[in-house]
Design a protein around this motif. Sequence first.
Motif, mmCIF file in Angstrom:
data_model
loop_
_atom_site.group_PDB
_atom_site.id
_atom_site.type_symbol
_atom_site.label_atom_id
_atom_site.label_comp_id
_atom_site.label_asym_id
_atom_site.label_seq_id
_atom_site.Cartn_x
_atom_site.Cartn_y
_atom_site.Cartn_z
ATOM 1 N N PRO A 71 0.793 -1.230 0.000
ATOM 2 C CA PRO A 71 0.000 0.000 0.000
ATOM 3 C C PRO A 71 0.830 1.287 0.000
ATOM 4 O O PRO A 71 0.274 2.369 -0.175
ATOM 5 C CB PRO A 71 -0.792 -0.118 1.294
ATOM 6 C CG PRO A 71 0.125 -0.880 2.207
ATOM 7 C CD PRO A 71 0.835 -1.863 1.332
ATOM 8 N N PRO A 104 -6.393 2.073 3.418
ATOM 9 C CA PRO A 104 -7.034 0.746 3.482
ATOM 10 C C PRO A 104 -8.487 0.781 3.920
ATOM 11 O O PRO A 104 -9.216 -0.205 3.734
ATOM 12 C CB PRO A 104 -6.189 -0.012 4.510
ATOM 13 C CG PRO A 104 -4.916 0.754 4.611
ATOM 14 C CD PRO A 104 -5.287 2.183 4.361
ATOM 15 N N TYR A 125 -10.491 -1.259 -3.113
ATOM 16 C CA TYR A 125 -10.307 -2.644 -3.529
ATOM 17 C C TYR A 125 -10.928 -2.908 -4.899
ATOM 18 O O TYR A 125 -10.479 -3.798 -5.623
ATOM 19 C CB TYR A 125 -10.833 -3.578 -2.437
ATOM 20 C CG TYR A 125 -10.116 -3.285 -1.115
ATOM 21 C CD1 TYR A 125 -8.794 -3.663 -0.941
ATOM 22 C CD2 TYR A 125 -10.742 -2.548 -0.107
ATOM 23 C CE1 TYR A 125 -8.112 -3.347 0.230
ATOM 24 C CE2 TYR A 125 -10.072 -2.226 1.062
ATOM 25 C CZ TYR A 125 -8.756 -2.626 1.227
ATOM 26 O OH TYR A 125 -8.069 -2.296 2.381
ATOM 27 N N TRP A 173 -0.078 6.838 7.756
ATOM 28 C CA TRP A 173 -1.459 6.451 8.044
ATOM 29 C C TRP A 173 -1.999 7.216 9.265
ATOM 30 O O TRP A 173 -3.159 7.610 9.293
ATOM 31 C CB TRP A 173 -1.531 4.949 8.293
ATOM 32 C CG TRP A 173 -1.665 4.152 7.022
ATOM 33 C CD1 TRP A 173 -2.097 4.599 5.814
ATOM 34 C CD2 TRP A 173 -1.373 2.766 6.851
ATOM 35 N NE1 TRP A 173 -2.088 3.585 4.882
ATOM 36 C CE2 TRP A 173 -1.656 2.433 5.499
ATOM 37 C CE3 TRP A 173 -0.902 1.757 7.675
ATOM 38 C CZ2 TRP A 173 -1.493 1.154 4.971
ATOM 39 C CZ3 TRP A 173 -0.730 0.479 7.170
ATOM 40 C CH2 TRP A 173 -1.026 0.187 5.826
ATOM 41 N N TRP A 200 -2.522 -2.956 8.218
ATOM 42 C CA TRP A 200 -1.795 -3.415 7.031
ATOM 43 C C TRP A 200 -2.284 -4.802 6.635
ATOM 44 O O TRP A 200 -2.511 -5.078 5.453
ATOM 45 C CB TRP A 200 -0.305 -3.423 7.361
ATOM 46 C CG TRP A 200 0.622 -3.672 6.204
ATOM 47 C CD1 TRP A 200 0.300 -4.089 4.943
ATOM 48 C CD2 TRP A 200 2.035 -3.526 6.214
ATOM 49 N NE1 TRP A 200 1.432 -4.222 4.165
ATOM 50 C CE2 TRP A 200 2.509 -3.870 4.930
ATOM 51 C CE3 TRP A 200 2.959 -3.137 7.188
ATOM 52 C CZ2 TRP A 200 3.876 -3.850 4.613
ATOM 53 C CZ3 TRP A 200 4.307 -3.110 6.873
ATOM 54 C CH2 TRP A 200 4.757 -3.456 5.593
ATOM 55 N N TYR A 209 -5.173 -6.047 7.233
ATOM 56 C CA TYR A 209 -6.521 -5.857 6.685
ATOM 57 C C TYR A 209 -6.431 -5.514 5.197
ATOM 58 O O TYR A 209 -7.170 -6.066 4.369
ATOM 59 C CB TYR A 209 -7.224 -4.743 7.464
ATOM 60 C CG TYR A 209 -8.576 -4.337 6.924
ATOM 61 C CD1 TYR A 209 -9.726 -5.057 7.242
ATOM 62 C CD2 TYR A 209 -8.701 -3.218 6.095
ATOM 63 C CE1 TYR A 209 -10.969 -4.671 6.750
ATOM 64 C CE2 TYR A 209 -9.932 -2.835 5.599
ATOM 65 C CZ TYR A 209 -11.072 -3.568 5.928
ATOM 66 O OH TYR A 209 -12.301 -3.188 5.421
ATOM 67 N N PHE A 210 -5.524 -4.594 4.876
ATOM 68 C CA PHE A 210 -5.318 -4.260 3.468
ATOM 69 C C PHE A 210 -4.834 -5.479 2.683
ATOM 70 O O PHE A 210 -5.359 -5.778 1.599
ATOM 71 C CB PHE A 210 -4.289 -3.136 3.335
ATOM 72 C CG PHE A 210 -3.785 -2.962 1.918
ATOM 73 C CD1 PHE A 210 -4.494 -2.204 1.002
ATOM 74 C CD2 PHE A 210 -2.617 -3.601 1.488
ATOM 75 C CE1 PHE A 210 -4.045 -2.071 -0.314
ATOM 76 C CE2 PHE A 210 -2.162 -3.475 0.183
ATOM 77 C CZ PHE A 210 -2.879 -2.713 -0.720
ATOM 78 N N GLN A 211 -3.831 -6.172 3.199
ATOM 79 C CA GLN A 211 -3.210 -7.260 2.450
ATOM 80 C C GLN A 211 -4.200 -8.387 2.174
ATOM 81 O O GLN A 211 -4.203 -8.967 1.074
ATOM 82 C CB GLN A 211 -1.982 -7.786 3.203
ATOM 83 C CG GLN A 211 -1.117 -8.744 2.398
ATOM 84 C CD GLN A 211 -0.589 -8.121 1.124
ATOM 85 O OE1 GLN A 211 -0.196 -6.953 1.110
ATOM 86 N NE2 GLN A 211 -0.597 -8.877 0.047
ATOM 87 N N ASN A 257 -7.477 -8.183 1.881
ATOM 88 C CA ASN A 257 -8.420 -7.737 0.853
ATOM 89 C C ASN A 257 -7.762 -7.684 -0.521
ATOM 90 O O ASN A 257 -8.345 -8.110 -1.526
ATOM 91 C CB ASN A 257 -8.984 -6.359 1.220
ATOM 92 C CG ASN A 257 -10.106 -6.446 2.231
ATOM 93 O OD1 ASN A 257 -11.236 -6.827 1.898
ATOM 94 N ND2 ASN A 257 -9.805 -6.112 3.469
#
Length: 596
Positions: free
Chosen positions: A303, A338, A344, A376, A402, A404-406, A408
């Motif tokens: 990200p 994120p 996404y 962030w 992080w 959570y982002f990864q 998704n």
Amino acid sequence: MWLQAICIYTVFIIIGCGIPTAAEEHSLWRWTCENNRCTKIRNEPENKEPVLSLEACKMFCDDYGLLWPKPTIETNLGNFLSKINMNTIDIQITKQGKSDDLLTAAADRFKTLVSSSVPKGFSAKAAGKSVTVYLVNENPYIREFSLDMDESYELYISSTSSDKVNATIRGNSFFGVRNGLETLSQLIVYDDIRNNLLIVRDVTIKDRPVYPYRGILLDTARNFYSIDSIKRTIDAMAAVKLNTFHWHITDSQSFPLVLQKRPNLSKLGAYSPTKVYTKQDIREVVEYGLERGVRVLPEFDAPAHVGEGWQDTGLTVCFKAEPWTKFCVEPPCGQLNPTKEELYDYLEDIYVEMAEAFESTDMFHMGGDEVSERCWNSSEEIQNFMIQNRWNLDKSSFLKLWNYFQKNAQDRAYKAFGKRLPLILWTSTLTDYTHVEKFLDKDEYIIQVWTTGADPQIQGLLQKGYRLIMSNYDALYFDCGFGAWVGSGNNWCSPYIGGQKVYGNSPAVMALSYRDQILGGEVALWSEQSDPATLDGRLWPRAAAFAERMWAEPSTAWQDAEHRMLHVRERLVRMGIQAESLEPEWCYQNQGLCYG
């Protein structure tokens, strides 16, 4: 002296008699093999021995001749050289299948390489034996890259009659046969005394690489690289049997990737409308690489390392934040947010079009380096999201964000590529071995190590069962050793890394008992201070030193390989690669006298 006798006898076979030819009589110099070194001596008028050219001498004055990288299983270069006629080389494909077009392209490349062995401005005599090359691909229906693809080959050369030489290359895939053709091209040298092409006879070579992943990373976002310069890099990679071109295609400084679904990313993010990569451009590079046994691996770094191109999306934070040193490692800063669900959808659209363009890829690099919690934490929206999820605003909680982002992004990548292909991430705080298992499945992720070769993370990750690709910056970052472009002094990873250190950088030594988990390695050219004008010199011939380490994992030191390294540099230059010079040409002609 046995090798010297072989060299002299070889020339006797070429000439056909022991009487010096007119060309030999006019040659002021000749070379003879003494103590595994080719020695330059005067060709005195009273000399009655056949005169040996430099490259012919080098071919028989070492167990591996002029081969690079050196074969790993068996190398027998025989005792003879034969004159050949470049115009009578015939290549026959003995088994038919869907990889035939690739073999045909590899055969055409082989003939081009043979032609390039003759110096520009010269034309070798159209005289000598004809050569028939038989390509035996045991699995002609395989044309896909994979980490377990078979790149091994066997090569045999023999003289069947007074006017013909046969070469047979056997492999269990197109990739192996292609490697064999590359080796065969190195067994043909130009005799500058007699103006003939010569081929080594009575050859048996059995060969396969030690590591399945042998790559070069090129960053095309900090500065733009033309498609021609990328192709030229792939040509040089093929010549030394590197098999992965890692394309770091976007970053915070520019977004040159043209996307139909999200056209504003390149319209706003490219340096100019001419400095972009279309889907057709990428497919052209991918096919070019496939024909040369080089996978083109796409990376979309996230990200962090995003900015230009994303201005109107509302999906980033701290873009161009100042002072930038508080939020990122180099300007401009920028990270994805994120917490935005729309993000996404954007990522899925990007991944889908990358999957379509990089259609033969068997892996996907998701970046994941240098994520800044300060960036962030500068966003009130992100802070509120974390509080709503009962997370604190500390380091461990930002790792949860992080992750959570990864998760998704990973789901969208699998959906876009239509399969659960291996994913690659750079080492980071997320991949720290003390907690990596909480976030990344070792069967799904490969970790690319960019920190030093002595980093405890290497052993820690290996002990946890993760597969690694080594790109330790202290030996494999080729942008090191130049003036700083931010601040003063030299750039952050100075000093300059020479070929000797590259050659000695052994993944096996770093891995110890976990060697099987090392997939290989990759040199990196980050492009803050490089562009097409400097590309060849930054990569070559240092990347060739890396190629032998990855192919053979030699137990010997640089000094044992240096004379072959000087030759592979000359070979690259003849191919049109502007490789840096390592030593004066005097050292090439006076082997052994320039070693420290």
